[in-house]
Write an enzyme that holds these catalytic residues in place. Structure first.
Site, PDB file in Angstrom:
ATOM      1  N   HIS A  20       0.843  -1.194   0.000  1.00  0.00           N
ATOM      2  CA  HIS A  20       0.000   0.000   0.000  1.00  0.00           C
ATOM      3  C   HIS A  20       0.875   1.240   0.000  1.00  0.00           C
ATOM      4  O   HIS A  20       2.106   1.151  -0.177  1.00  0.00           O
ATOM      5  CB  HIS A  20      -1.016  -0.033   1.143  1.00  0.00           C
ATOM      6  CG  HIS A  20      -0.447  -0.026   2.537  1.00  0.00           C
ATOM      7  ND1 HIS A  20       0.456   0.909   2.980  1.00  0.00           N
ATOM      8  CD2 HIS A  20      -0.678  -0.852   3.604  1.00  0.00           C
ATOM      9  CE1 HIS A  20       0.752   0.694   4.250  1.00  0.00           C
ATOM     10  NE2 HIS A  20       0.092  -0.389   4.650  1.00  0.00           N
ATOM     11  N   HIS A  23       4.193   1.179   2.249  1.00  0.00           N
ATOM     12  CA  HIS A  23       5.296   0.363   1.705  1.00  0.00           C
ATOM     13  C   HIS A  23       5.837   1.015   0.438  1.00  0.00           C
ATOM     14  O   HIS A  23       7.040   0.980   0.174  1.00  0.00           O
ATOM     15  CB  HIS A  23       4.812  -1.048   1.364  1.00  0.00           C
ATOM     16  CG  HIS A  23       3.985  -1.688   2.433  1.00  0.00           C
ATOM     17  ND1 HIS A  23       2.654  -1.984   2.278  1.00  0.00           N
ATOM     18  CD2 HIS A  23       4.303  -2.048   3.702  1.00  0.00           C
ATOM     19  CE1 HIS A  23       2.188  -2.521   3.391  1.00  0.00           C
ATOM     20  NE2 HIS A  23       3.166  -2.560   4.274  1.00  0.00           N
ATOM     21  N   CYS A 128       0.811  -9.684  21.784  1.00  0.00           N
ATOM     22  CA  CYS A 128       0.010  -9.130  20.681  1.00  0.00           C
ATOM     23  C   CYS A 128       0.457  -9.792  19.392  1.00  0.00           C
ATOM     24  O   CYS A 128       1.629  -9.693  19.005  1.00  0.00           O
ATOM     25  CB  CYS A 128       0.196  -7.613  20.581  1.00  0.00           C
ATOM     26  SG  CYS A 128      -0.562  -6.932  19.090  1.00  0.00           S
ATOM     27  N   CYS A 131       1.734  -7.293  16.731  1.00  0.00           N
ATOM     28  CA  CYS A 131       3.135  -6.874  16.914  1.00  0.00           C
ATOM     29  C   CYS A 131       4.073  -8.065  16.853  1.00  0.00           C
ATOM     30  O   CYS A 131       5.289  -7.894  16.737  1.00  0.00           O
ATOM     31  CB  CYS A 131       3.346  -6.220  18.275  1.00  0.00           C
ATOM     32  SG  CYS A 131       2.453  -4.698  18.519  1.00  0.00           S
ATOM     33  N   CYS A 145      -3.526  -3.100  22.878  1.00  0.00           N
ATOM     34  CA  CYS A 145      -2.243  -2.770  22.256  1.00  0.00           C
ATOM     35  C   CYS A 145      -2.373  -1.383  21.628  1.00  0.00           C
ATOM     36  O   CYS A 145      -3.321  -1.113  20.891  1.00  0.00           O
ATOM     37  CB  CYS A 145      -1.908  -3.808  21.182  1.00  0.00           C
ATOM     38  SG  CYS A 145      -0.600  -3.235  20.086  1.00  0.00           S
ATOM     39  N   HIS A 148      -2.229  -1.679  17.671  1.00  0.00           N
ATOM     40  CA  HIS A 148      -3.255  -2.442  16.945  1.00  0.00           C
ATOM     41  C   HIS A 148      -4.654  -2.277  17.514  1.00  0.00           C
ATOM     42  O   HIS A 148      -5.625  -2.723  16.904  1.00  0.00           O
ATOM     43  CB  HIS A 148      -2.852  -3.920  16.878  1.00  0.00           C
ATOM     44  CG  HIS A 148      -1.628  -4.131  16.037  1.00  0.00           C
ATOM     45  ND1 HIS A 148      -0.358  -4.112  16.569  1.00  0.00           N
ATOM     46  CD2 HIS A 148      -1.483  -4.293  14.708  1.00  0.00           C
ATOM     47  CE1 HIS A 148       0.520  -4.270  15.594  1.00  0.00           C
ATOM     48  NE2 HIS A 148      -0.127  -4.377  14.456  1.00  0.00           N
ATOM     49  N   LYS A 299      -5.794   6.852   9.599  1.00  0.00           N
ATOM     50  CA  LYS A 299      -4.761   5.830   9.599  1.00  0.00           C
ATOM     51  C   LYS A 299      -5.002   4.872   8.424  1.00  0.00           C
ATOM     52  O   LYS A 299      -6.149   4.546   8.117  1.00  0.00           O
ATOM     53  CB  LYS A 299      -4.867   5.077  10.930  1.00  0.00           C
ATOM     54  CG  LYS A 299      -3.668   4.287  11.283  1.00  0.00           C
ATOM     55  CD  LYS A 299      -3.814   3.728  12.686  1.00  0.00           C
ATOM     56  CE  LYS A 299      -2.846   2.568  12.817  1.00  0.00           C
ATOM     57  NZ  LYS A 299      -2.804   2.000  14.133  1.00  0.00           N
ATOM     58  N   LYS A 302      -6.718  -1.826   6.574  1.00  0.00           N
ATOM     59  CA  LYS A 302      -7.528  -2.692   5.734  1.00  0.00           C
ATOM     60  C   LYS A 302      -9.008  -2.419   5.947  1.00  0.00           C
ATOM     61  O   LYS A 302      -9.775  -2.320   5.007  1.00  0.00           O
ATOM     62  CB  LYS A 302      -7.242  -4.149   6.123  1.00  0.00           C
ATOM     63  CG  LYS A 302      -6.643  -4.953   4.994  1.00  0.00           C
ATOM     64  CD  LYS A 302      -6.517  -6.390   5.396  1.00  0.00           C
ATOM     65  CE  LYS A 302      -5.166  -6.888   4.920  1.00  0.00           C
ATOM     66  NZ  LYS A 302      -4.820  -8.210   5.352  1.00  0.00           N
TER      67      LYS A 302
HETATM   68  O1  ME8 Z   1       6.965  -4.408  10.002  1.00  0.00           O
HETATM   69  N1  ME8 Z   1       3.243   5.146   6.321  1.00  0.00           N
HETATM   70  O2  ME8 Z   1       6.517  -5.289   7.916  1.00  0.00           O
HETATM   71  P1  ME8 Z   1       5.263  -4.411   7.434  1.00  0.00           P
HETATM   72  C1  ME8 Z   1       4.538   5.013   5.989  1.00  0.00           C
HETATM   73  N2  ME8 Z   1       8.008  -7.362   8.415  1.00  0.00           N
HETATM   74  N3  ME8 Z   1       5.148   3.819   5.916  1.00  0.00           N
HETATM   75  C2  ME8 Z   1       4.447   2.730   6.206  1.00  0.00           C
HETATM   76  C3  ME8 Z   1       3.082   2.793   6.583  1.00  0.00           C
HETATM   77  C4  ME8 Z   1       2.477   4.090   6.625  1.00  0.00           C
HETATM   78  N4  ME8 Z   1       1.189   4.273   6.921  1.00  0.00           N
HETATM   79  N5  ME8 Z   1       2.646   1.534   6.778  1.00  0.00           N
HETATM   80  C5  ME8 Z   1       3.704   0.710   6.539  1.00  0.00           C
HETATM   81  C6  ME8 Z   1       7.139  -5.239   9.109  1.00  0.00           C
HETATM   82  N6  ME8 Z   1       4.786   1.421   6.178  1.00  0.00           N
HETATM   83  C7  ME8 Z   1       8.242  -6.257   9.266  1.00  0.00           C
HETATM   84  C8  ME8 Z   1       9.564  -5.571   8.948  1.00  0.00           C
HETATM   85  S1  ME8 Z   1      12.220  -5.616   8.682  1.00  0.00           S
HETATM   86  C9  ME8 Z   1      13.452  -6.587   9.255  1.00  0.00           C
HETATM   87  C10 ME8 Z   1      10.762  -6.469   9.129  1.00  0.00           C
HETATM   88  C11 ME8 Z   1       6.106   0.904   5.774  1.00  0.00           C
HETATM   89  O3  ME8 Z   1       4.745  -5.093   6.223  1.00  0.00           O
HETATM   90  C12 ME8 Z   1       7.197   1.388   6.701  1.00  0.00           C
HETATM   91  O4  ME8 Z   1       8.444   1.246   6.078  1.00  0.00           O
HETATM   92  O5  ME8 Z   1       4.334  -4.150   8.559  1.00  0.00           O
HETATM   93  C13 ME8 Z   1       7.080   0.394   7.812  1.00  0.00           C
HETATM   94  O6  ME8 Z   1       8.215   0.415   8.635  1.00  0.00           O
HETATM   95  C14 ME8 Z   1       6.907  -0.884   7.045  1.00  0.00           C
HETATM   96  O7  ME8 Z   1       6.099  -0.507   5.919  1.00  0.00           O
HETATM   97  C15 ME8 Z   1       6.240  -2.011   7.826  1.00  0.00           C
HETATM   98  O8  ME8 Z   1       5.944  -3.049   6.946  1.00  0.00           O
END
Ligand code: ME8
Length: 519
Positions: A20, A23, A128, A131, A145, A148, A299, A302
């Site tokens: 999204h 990412h 959680c 998390c 949490c 979440h 925020k 989904k």
């Molecule tokens: O945490 N605004 O994966 P994840 C900006 N697998 N960036 C955002 C965002 C938002 N609203 N939402 C997500 C994980 N991101 C673990 C990481 S690394 C060793 C393991 C981006 O799929 C941002 O970079 O939940 C955030 O840190 C990351 O997606 C979390 O992706």
């Protein structure tokens, strides 16, 4: 190559969801930075990837009626192909199921175990699943949490613990001595607060009993357990650099910066450096933390259905207006707000009007008054000197800001140059000079200078708007410019356009956008 190395990573994203806006931002920002450093002649290694293990993914696989392995591989393919379709130029898309990664996780777990830093303990706490960890008092509010807003489960388990808290004093000293380790500064301060006495952060549970979670990497010293997903995932950064087998892993690793969102500051700012320290490994070069996107002031989630699919944005508007908006709108480190109308407005004002018009009027006049070739200029006068200095200033500013991860500021500097070039043309009024044969020299100088500024703009935009920049340079007769360019110096050079080079007008570089709601 300058011999300088630059390694950059994005988080590896969980495959229980799809890409999204959040990412997309991390990945696009990393791609822009990697492109810049490549154009600066550095040896770049850029890694992104997918986080396949853990309870969240296992749960999503169950909901989909698939095995975790099948489900996680299938969704990882979607992530990878999304980045491919958006022309994200990563060097490796790592998956935590990759054989070299699995070996690296086992090796680091053994190293920390051998160092006497892992202990078997009975533990009771609130867990959680969102998390993927036990929560401390500070992580909950009204029994939920904080992140979440769900009720954590009470769990009692015998597990392996990494004696993380023994490394807090060392980490605090490191952060005091090397403030550049975590930037922007507010995030370094947050990490310092987390590891200060009384903050509630303790040792780290690094295992999950297989009877509860089978989808993970087995602990090398106890086959009844798999690794906690974060203990596995963080190691991707090292395995991607080739640790422990590839001879050049250390050079790559020492040049490695992690780009993350603020939601995962604790694992990256506390778990990861202490794990490395316990294993006797050097630290990464830096951690750079960006804020969060909200969509239509809410925020991203989904359930709200406001996740913004980058491929849909591309289908509606072309990808680069979206890419531009994300990079320009968010002040790196602070939160940002996405709104489709605001994106359209920015694209129309800055890409179509300011930049598009600069290019089209320069090349239209070059076609009309100079037979479509870059004209031979006279010596620079005061107006040209101002514009030439503006090109040099923009090149310096882009380099300065990108090295500090201030992508928004770098883009702002390029568009200040666009404005300066438009002002230059307005002031010089070449359409008037074209009416008088006696002013032919002035006309040629004006159009040649506008072309020179456009050349600098095209080079400086390459990391941000790769497609548009390549097209802009092609129209200036500089189809090869990016192959040989060395930034920032080449963008600061003024006398690089050879008079007589054929240019081509082309259609609007950025057609004006209108809101599209139907898909
Ligand atoms: O945490 N605004 O994966 P994840 C900006 N697998 N960036 C955002 C965002 C938002 N609203 N939402 C997500 C994980 N991101 C673990 C990481 S690394 C060793 C393991 C981006 O799929 C941002 O970079 O939940 C955030 O840190 C990351 O997606 C979390 O992706």
């Amino acid at each position: 190559m300058s011999g300088k190395k630059f390694s950059l990573t994005t988080p590896i994203y969980y495959v229980n969801g799809l890409p999204h806006i959040g990412h997309s931002y991390s990945t696009i920002a990393a791609d822009a930075l990697a492109r810049y450093h490549r154009l600066a002649g550095e040896a770049v290694y850029f890694q992104t990837g997918a986080d396949l293990h853990g309870e969240k993914v296992q749960g999503a696989a169950e909901d989909a009626g698939e095995t975790p392995a099948h489900f996680a591989a299938r969704v990882s393919d979607i992530w990878q192909s999304t980045w491919d379709r958006l022309d994200i130029r990563y060097d490796r898309f790592i998956r935590t199921t990759d054989a070299d990664h699995r070996r690296a996780v086992a090796k680091i777990a053994n190293a920390i175990h051998d160092a006497g830093q892992i202990e078997f303990r009975e533990y009771e706490g609130l867990y959680c699943v969102g998390c993927e960890r036990f929560l401390t008092d500070r992580d909950t509010k009204d029994g939920l949490c904080r992140d979440h807003e769900t009720k954590p489960e009470a769990r009692r388990e015998a597990n392996y613990f990494f004696k993380m808290s023994e490394h807090f004093d060392w980490l605090a000293r490191e952060l005091e001595r090397h403030p550049e380790l975590i930037e922007p500064e507010r995030y370094r301060n947050e990490v310092l607060a987390m590891i200060r006495e009384g903050s509630g952060l303790e040792d780290l549970c690094i295992s999950r009993p297989k009877e509860r979670l089978s989808w993970g990497i087995e602990l090398p010293f106890d086959s009844n357990y798999v690794c906690y997903v974060w203990f596995d995932a963080l190691v991707n950064y090292l395995s991607g650099c080739g640790w422990p087998d590839k001879p050049d892993w250390e050079a790559r690793w020492r040049a490695c910066t992690h780009l993350i969102g603020k939601d995962i500051l604790k694992p990256h700012g506390v778990f990861w450096p202490t794990m490395l320290h316990a294993a006797g490994l050097p630290l990464f070069r830096g951690l750079r933390v960006h804020g969060h996107w909200q969509v239509e002031a809410r925020k991203v989630s989904k359930s709200l259905g406001n996740m913004i699919d980058p491929l849909r944005m591309k289908a509606r508007y072309g990808f680069e207006p979206f890419r531009y908006f994300l990079l320009r709108e968010m002040s790196f480190g602070l939160d940002g707000s996405f709104n489709e109308d605001a994106m359209i407005e920015r694209a129309n004002a800055q890409l179509s009007n300011a930049l598009g018009n600069l290019l089209s009027r320069t090349l239209n006049m070059t076609a009309r008054y100079c037979e479509g070739v870059v004209p031979e200029p006279d010596d620079d006068g005061p107006d040209e000197t101002v514009l030439r200095d503006a090109c040099a200033a923009a090149a310096t500013a882009v380099d300065h800001h990108l090295r500090r991860f201030e992508l928004h500021r770098a883009l702002e500097a390029v568009f200040q140059l666009v404005d300066a070039a438009n002002r230059y043309i307005d002031r010089r009024e070449p359409w008037k000079a074209a009416r008088t044969a006696a002013r032919a020299g002035e006309l040629r100088t004006t159009l040649a200078s506008a072309c020179r500024a456009l050349r600098s703009i095209g080079l400086l935009l390459a990391p941000f708007l790769p497609e548009a920049s390549a097209e802009l340079l092609r129209r200036l007769g500089l189809g090869d410019a990016l192959r040989n360019a060395r930034l920032p110096d080449d963008a600061a050079r003024w006398n690089m356009l050879i008079p007589g080079t054929p240019t081509s007008k082309g259609d609007a570089l950025f057609p004006r956008l209108e809101r599209q709601d139907d898909d």
